[in-house]
Design an enzyme around this catalytic site. Sequence first.
Site, mmCIF file in Angstrom:
data_model
loop_
_atom_site.group_PDB
_atom_site.id
_atom_site.type_symbol
_atom_site.label_atom_id
_atom_site.label_comp_id
_atom_site.label_asym_id
_atom_site.label_seq_id
_atom_site.Cartn_x
_atom_site.Cartn_y
_atom_site.Cartn_z
ATOM 1 N N ASP A 38 0.814 -1.212 0.000
ATOM 2 C CA ASP A 38 0.000 0.000 0.000
ATOM 3 C C ASP A 38 0.855 1.272 0.000
ATOM 4 O OD1 ASP A 38 -2.212 1.626 0.172
ATOM 5 O OD2 ASP A 38 -3.064 0.625 1.905
ATOM 6 N N CYS A 78 -6.622 4.703 -3.054
ATOM 7 C CA CYS A 78 -6.680 3.274 -2.733
ATOM 8 C C CYS A 78 -7.914 2.586 -3.322
ATOM 9 C CB CYS A 78 -6.674 3.072 -1.217
ATOM 10 S SG CYS A 78 -5.166 3.621 -0.395
ATOM 11 N N HIS A 132 -9.806 -2.119 -0.962
ATOM 12 C CA HIS A 132 -9.792 -1.036 0.020
ATOM 13 C C HIS A 132 -10.501 -1.528 1.279
ATOM 14 C CE1 HIS A 132 -9.431 2.990 1.481
ATOM 15 N NE2 HIS A 132 -10.727 3.264 1.436
ATOM 16 N N ASP A 306 -0.432 0.102 -5.073
ATOM 17 C CA ASP A 306 -1.705 0.589 -5.631
ATOM 18 C C ASP A 306 -1.621 1.975 -6.260
ATOM 19 O OD1 ASP A 306 -1.395 1.703 -3.105
ATOM 20 O OD2 ASP A 306 -3.444 1.306 -2.453
#
Length: 484
Positions: A38, A78, A132, A306
């Site tokens: 992430d 995200c 997410h 991402d």
Amino acid sequence: MGRALLGLMLLLSLILCGKTRSEAAETERPNVLFIAVDDLNDWISCLGGHPDCKTPNIDRLASRGLLFTNSHCAAPACNPSRAALLTGIRPSSSGVYLNSQPWRPAMQDAVTLPQHFRNHGYQSIGSGKIFHGRYNDYGSWDDYLKQTGDPQPTQAVLKDPHSRAGTIIWGVLDAQDQEMSDYKMANYAIDFLSKPDQKPFFLACGIYRPHMPWQVPRKYYDMYPLDKIQLPNIPEHDLDDIPPAGVRMAKPGGDHAKILKTENWRYAVQAYLASIAFADVQVGRVLDALDASPYAKNTIVVLWGDHGWHLGEKKHWRKFSLWEEATRAPLMMVVPGVTQAGTKCDQAVDFMNIYPTLCELCELPRGEHLDGLSMVSLLKDPAQTWERPALTTHGRLNHAVRGNRYRLIRYQNGDEELYDHSQDPMEWKNLADNPQYAETKQRLAKWFPAKNAPDAPHDASLGQGKKKKQKQGKGKSKKKSAQP
């Protein structure tokens, strides 16, 4: 009687032989290890985005297969980024442009990537942040481990003026790796890989750091002494040639102004680097487990981030922009029998291509709804010409097209930016108003989407959740729950 018995034996032999061949074919189907990290930008060592960044484990993976050096997300946030990658449907097709728009109600019939594998005989197993966090899709998984909370910093760290600037938050943790959620998510994947005789699997492992808060164990901070931190090189007048829509997206009076006012730029860069180092160790643990497993030679490995992250470039922080720092993110693939070790692909690609690529590699049918293209030809020959540039969307009618040389940005109001990466890799000179580049702009503009779906509904509960959180903050401290 003898002929009847002989015929029966022959029939049984054919049945058993067919079953054996069927089982053998199933075991030969490649597995997929799908690692998401992430908020990981291009600072990792193998992409060279920051001279001090140390990512030996991610680099180790890149050295085993193909590293895409010019890969970009479908959206610099995200929720829309992950929803697009995992459904194969672009934001401009779905209307899911922002974090506040639940993706499943907008795409009720979409078959997600893990769901597609599950529908075709694979186990779909996941842990951590894949979708997410607020909008996970539990029906896509045979089994899934939700991320947990992390230890809290001490009160001294929480009150330290050099551990936050507004809502940009970081801080040293006096904790062990084993206490961290990401360690537990990696453990889940490690435990799965240790079990023999699994049927073909799609195993997803989501690593949350370097998402904020950048709170990781002290030893990772110690890797980056504060007095040796190198800050991004940012011209004072970098926004002077940016049109009004771009300046509004940059918001120089927001996060960046707070970082400068509190003298926290160096501290924040240190914290981001420390968080990347922590994430890299977790990736390494999963890779070690794969190497020690019976699946090492028959598993496709995909690692992706991402979206990127600004740390002051364009006087902007976070993602949420259409510049290189926010759209460029790592992508690497190791495909046994297809990719060559230590190869790189410099062609511009975007993450919409991951879904159809995995379908082709695993011989699964390709859904007609997919907006991307298979990149198997690039995996085999990274030097070949790839005609389609990368497309990133942030909010309806705001797009960036990134080709092998140029980036063209067009905002909803018609404002434009054009950058020549062969001469200006940091995007410091906007060429959009130069008539010399009219043909270049026209050629790139062909790739802007013809369809721009209306905004999907926003999550009405977000405002209520924020009020509830503020109310709780006035009372006793609460045990930290899973990160959003």
